[in-house]
Design a protein around this motif. Structure first.
Motif, PDB file in Angstrom:
ATOM      1  N   GLN A 122      -6.617   6.949  -0.453  1.00  0.00           N
ATOM      2  CA  GLN A 122      -5.576   5.949  -0.196  1.00  0.00           C
ATOM      3  C   GLN A 122      -5.900   5.152   1.055  1.00  0.00           C
ATOM      4  O   GLN A 122      -6.582   5.617   1.954  1.00  0.00           O
ATOM      5  CB  GLN A 122      -4.226   6.640  -0.043  1.00  0.00           C
ATOM      6  N   LYS A 157      -1.694   8.484   6.380  1.00  0.00           N
ATOM      7  CA  LYS A 157      -1.691   8.716   4.950  1.00  0.00           C
ATOM      8  C   LYS A 157      -0.298   9.063   4.446  1.00  0.00           C
ATOM      9  O   LYS A 157       0.458   9.769   5.097  1.00  0.00           O
ATOM     10  CB  LYS A 157      -2.630   9.879   4.639  1.00  0.00           C
ATOM     11  N   GLN A 158      -0.007   8.566   3.241  1.00  0.00           N
ATOM     12  CA  GLN A 158       1.207   8.976   2.553  1.00  0.00           C
ATOM     13  C   GLN A 158       1.036  10.407   2.094  1.00  0.00           C
ATOM     14  O   GLN A 158      -0.027  10.786   1.625  1.00  0.00           O
ATOM     15  CB  GLN A 158       1.452   8.081   1.331  1.00  0.00           C
ATOM     16  N   LYS A 199       0.839  -1.197   0.000  1.00  0.00           N
ATOM     17  CA  LYS A 199       0.000   0.000   0.000  1.00  0.00           C
ATOM     18  C   LYS A 199       0.870   1.240   0.000  1.00  0.00           C
ATOM     19  O   LYS A 199       0.648   2.175  -0.764  1.00  0.00           O
ATOM     20  CB  LYS A 199      -0.874   0.018   1.260  1.00  0.00           C
ATOM     21  N   ASN A 200       1.855   1.226   0.884  1.00  0.00           N
ATOM     22  CA  ASN A 200       2.690   2.413   1.002  1.00  0.00           C
ATOM     23  C   ASN A 200       3.448   2.694  -0.279  1.00  0.00           C
ATOM     24  O   ASN A 200       3.476   3.833  -0.759  1.00  0.00           O
ATOM     25  CB  ASN A 200       3.694   2.234   2.154  1.00  0.00           C
ATOM     26  N   THR A 248       1.054   3.886  -3.085  1.00  0.00           N
ATOM     27  CA  THR A 248       0.560   5.247  -2.908  1.00  0.00           C
ATOM     28  C   THR A 248       1.661   6.261  -3.157  1.00  0.00           C
ATOM     29  O   THR A 248       1.444   7.281  -3.811  1.00  0.00           O
ATOM     30  CB  THR A 248       0.002   5.416  -1.492  1.00  0.00           C
ATOM     31  N   LEU A 275      -6.316  10.779  -5.171  1.00  0.00           N
ATOM     32  CA  LEU A 275      -5.408   9.741  -4.694  1.00  0.00           C
ATOM     33  C   LEU A 275      -5.123   9.907  -3.212  1.00  0.00           C
ATOM     34  O   LEU A 275      -5.084   8.939  -2.462  1.00  0.00           O
ATOM     35  CB  LEU A 275      -4.095   9.779  -5.488  1.00  0.00           C
ATOM     36  N   TYR A 276      -4.902  11.139  -2.823  1.00  0.00           N
ATOM     37  CA  TYR A 276      -4.553  11.358  -1.426  1.00  0.00           C
ATOM     38  C   TYR A 276      -5.696  10.946  -0.504  1.00  0.00           C
ATOM     39  O   TYR A 276      -5.482  10.308   0.530  1.00  0.00           O
ATOM     40  CB  TYR A 276      -4.191  12.833  -1.188  1.00  0.00           C
ATOM     41  N   CYS A 331      -3.579   3.810   3.044  1.00  0.00           N
ATOM     42  CA  CYS A 331      -2.496   3.778   4.023  1.00  0.00           C
ATOM     43  C   CYS A 331      -2.911   4.531   5.283  1.00  0.00           C
ATOM     44  O   CYS A 331      -3.587   5.549   5.229  1.00  0.00           O
ATOM     45  CB  CYS A 331      -1.245   4.461   3.465  1.00  0.00           C
TER      46      CYS A 331
END
Lengths: 330, 377
Positions: free
Chosen positions: A44, A49-50, A6-7, A10, A40-41, A46
């Protein structure tokens, strides 16, 4: 394992989308990239969040873009950018990517999709409105000095006649011609965009937003074709106040007469590479404008007749058109 | 193409620096020296200031947790009104427009995963090409070592001669001293125990190498930062400097400094450029600073945990030759009992094989305590 995937995913996705958010991509592409980043942000998986990496050298561009959005009243795009910033979605970094001196790793050159880019108008980038204004000021200042130190106050000494007096006008007209050529080249698409916007006037708010967006886009495009839109800035050391119509993109080239000058030809050779041969012939009939009446400085006599009234009308008309469009927006 | 004024800000805030601003006219805007590889050198602290100057104080830099009202779905109408007013003010639009924006551009409009749906399960009827590919790839597990960013600064130390993979990735704060990073680097050579112990296997060695050989240095941009905290510390870099000065070898003048006197903010470094950490006299590690950024709300906010280890390369540990289960703690040479030379044993198997029930040494051998590099796993 899942987390790692995932990380990584992203991070890669955000970095990829980010590329399209910066110049040299066209305005439309950049807005699209902004939407992509927003989507996308926020979608996501993750946790935490990334973030979106912003390098120091790119931040000024980003701010400029934000200001452009607000000025063009693209409120939706400005809103989502504001939201991203409020949500602290950015990492403020030194460089866009992590650097680890991986010499062996093949450096993947990002292929820039050519049709997404703004056409690289090197002529306009060289002769900007600032440059033109500066040139005019220097030119006038210079002429002034010649008058002052000459014996005969109304005419500078013959010995001081070292440049072509209409040099500035020639450059300006050449540039205006070039712009017009660009505009004419793009004109068919521009016209159709505006039409589309007007046809979709009915409908729900989203549709009207879209057509307003199309209109704003058309407006921005036409704005992009003009050298100077805003009024000139004032300079501390010079008293000259330029009237904005002087260096504006008046499109009255068709009616401008010209005198053949040697310097004309030379500038043509360097700047004329992009122009069609037809334009080049027109260019040789460049005419210079008389700005003296607008300046608060003493009159500098010039040879040709002026064309200023024409250009003035040309200038105000498009401006008015723009204003009316603005009112229709939210 | 006429470049605009890109390099605007000058290097402020350098008054407290010991070194003057480099004569190369360094602007502290990091930019590539070798594209995609490393940047030019710049001052870390000044770079941080450049960023802070461009951001809106609390709004961008605060580390506080977001307030409850910022979470979607939990707002009342009154709070919406407030938010709309803020939006209208920032964007220069009307209140109705702000309300409309909130509705149209809100997060709920992004079609997210429905509750209960698992992103790992790919629906059968998809016609997205990428999903099809993903399905095939779901079984393949490719693990690549990624280099994470560290809060404020990212450093990773690795052995270059190994397979070019970073051994350790640390997060370091700009305000931390170099010595703090030094103390946090785990290198197996620090744990080595010198001496032959076949006759006295029970004598726990008192000192590990780390305690005995305390000297170390970092090398960044022409300066050797030596650890001088203890009287036993020696200047390991002197040898190098003397060598470089003995003939005209084409290196500039090297400088020395004390590691404990410098924080990372004081450094003048290139991103992505390999530097050196040397300890134990000859144990060298390549140090690369991969990233520098401003600290963020989601980073670890406990200062005492820094330097923070983020990634560590996992090493195979050498197992005991006999039981194949436990990590080797002894290595023997010239061992009449061992099938190979050198041979590794865990503590239990070692004693069982080489000593009788009273603890007398059996046979001939040389035994050394062994610290496996994978000890830190």
């Amino acid at each position: 394992m899942r987390n790692l995937e995932k990380n990584m995913f992203t991070k890669e996705a955000l970095a990829l989308a980010w590329q399209y958010f910066l110049p040299p991509y066209t305005f439309q592409i950049r807005v699209g990239a902004l939407y992509l980043l927003y989507g996308l942000y926020n979608t996501q998986l993750c946790q935490p969040k990334q973030k979106i990496r912003v390098a120091l050298k790119d931040w000024d561009e980003v701010l400029k873009f934000q200001q452009d959005l607000i000025n063009a009243q693209h409120f939706d795009a400005a809103y989502i950018f504001r939201k991203l910033r409020l949500d602290k979605a950015f990492h403020f970094t030194a460089m866009p990517k992590l650097l680890s001196y991986r010499m062996k790793k093949k450096i993947q050159r990002a292929e820039v999709t050519e049709e997404f880019k703004d056409p690289n108008d090197r002529v306009m980038k060289l002769i900007t409105s600032d440059v033109l204004e500066e040139m005019l000021n220097v030119h006038d200042h210079y002429q002034n000095m010649k008058h002052i130190i000459s014996g005969d106050k109304s005419n500078p000494d013959k010995a001081l006649s070292l440049i072509k007096d209409d040099f500035f006008d020639n450059i300006k007209n050449i540039v205006l011609e070039h712009q017009q050529w660009h505009k004419d080249r793009k004109n068919p698409s521009l016209k159709s965009k505006v039409k589309d916007g007007e046809e979709k006037r009915e409908g729900n708010s989203q549709e009207s937003e879209r057509c307003e967006r199309a209109e704003s886009l058309a407006r921005i495009k036409s704005k992009a074709f003009s050298v100077v839109v805003q009024a000139s800035k004032s300079r501390r050391h010079r008293q000259v106040k330029l009237d904005s119509s002087d260096s504006d993109s008046a499109s009255g080239q068709g009616q401008i007469k010209a005198t053949r000058k040697k310097r004309n030809k030379e500038t043509l050779k360097s700047a004329g590479r992009k122009m069609s041969s037809k334009n080049r012939d027109n260019m040789q009939n460049v005419h210079k404008e008389d700005k003296s009446l607008r300046l608060s400085m003493p009159v500098i006599t010039e040879e040709e007749e002026d064309n200023e009234s024409f250009s003035e009308t040309e200038f105000t008309a498009p401006k008015r058109k723009r204003k009316s469009r603005t009112k229709n927006l939210v | 193409m006429a470049e605009g004024t890109r390099i605007g800000p000058t290097c402020h805030g350098m008054g407290s620096r010991q070194d003057p601003v480099s004569s190369s006219g360094s602007c502290n805007f990091p930019e590539y020296e070798l594209p995609e590889l490393n940047t030019r050198a710049f001052y870390v602290g000044a770079f941080g200031e450049l960023w802070r100057g461009r951001l809106r104080g609390e709004g961008d830099l605060s580390l506080k947790e977001p307030q409850a009202s910022a979470l979607p779905g939990s707002q009342g109408v009154a709070e919406w009104g407030q938010e709309d007013a803020a939006v209208a003010r920032d964007l220069g639009c009307s209140l109705e427009a702000a309300a409309e924006l909130r509705a149209v551009c809100g997060l709920d409009k992004l079609k997210c995963l429905e509750a209960g749906e698992d992103p790992e399960v790919i629906p059968e009827d998809t016609d997205l090409v990428t999903l099809g590919v993903r399905k095939r790839l779901l079984e393949q597990r490719e693990e690549t070592i990624t280099i994470d960013r560290v809060c404020r600064q990212e450093t990773f130390a690795y052995e270059m001669h190994k397979e070019h993979k970073p051994y350790q990735t640390m997060l370091v704060l700009g305000s931390q001293k170099l010595t703090e990073l030094r103390d946090s680097i785990c290198c197996v050579s620090d744990l080595q125990i010198g001496g032959e112990f076949s006759n006295t296997p029970d004598q726990a060695p008192e000192h590990i190498s780390k305690d005995l050989y305390k000297s170390a240095f970092f090398y960044f941009e022409g300066t050797f930062y030596n650890d001088k905290r203890y009287p036993e510390c020696r200047d390991l870099s002197r040898t190098i400097i003397e060598w470089s000065e003995s003939h005209d070898r084409g290196y500039g003048k090297f400088q020395t400094a004390k590691m404990e006197d410098f924080t990372f903010n004081d450094l003048y470094i290139k991103l992505g450029f390999p530097y050196l950490y040397c300890h134990q006299g000859d144990c060298e590690h390549v140090v690369v600073i991969t990233d520098i950024r401003l600290v963020h709300r989601d980073d670890c906010l406990d200062r005492t945990l820094y330097p923070l280890l983020i990634k560590k390369h996992w090493l195979w540990t050498r197992k005991c030759f006999v039981c194949k289960m436990y990590t080797a703690r002894w290595v023997t040479n010239n061992d009449s009992f061992a099938p190979e030379d050198p041979c590794f044993f865990c503590d239990v198997c070692f004693r069982m094989l080489h000593y009788d029930s009273e603890g007398n040494k059996l046979g001939e051998f040389l035994a050394y305590p062994y610290v496996d590099p994978g000890t830190f796993n």
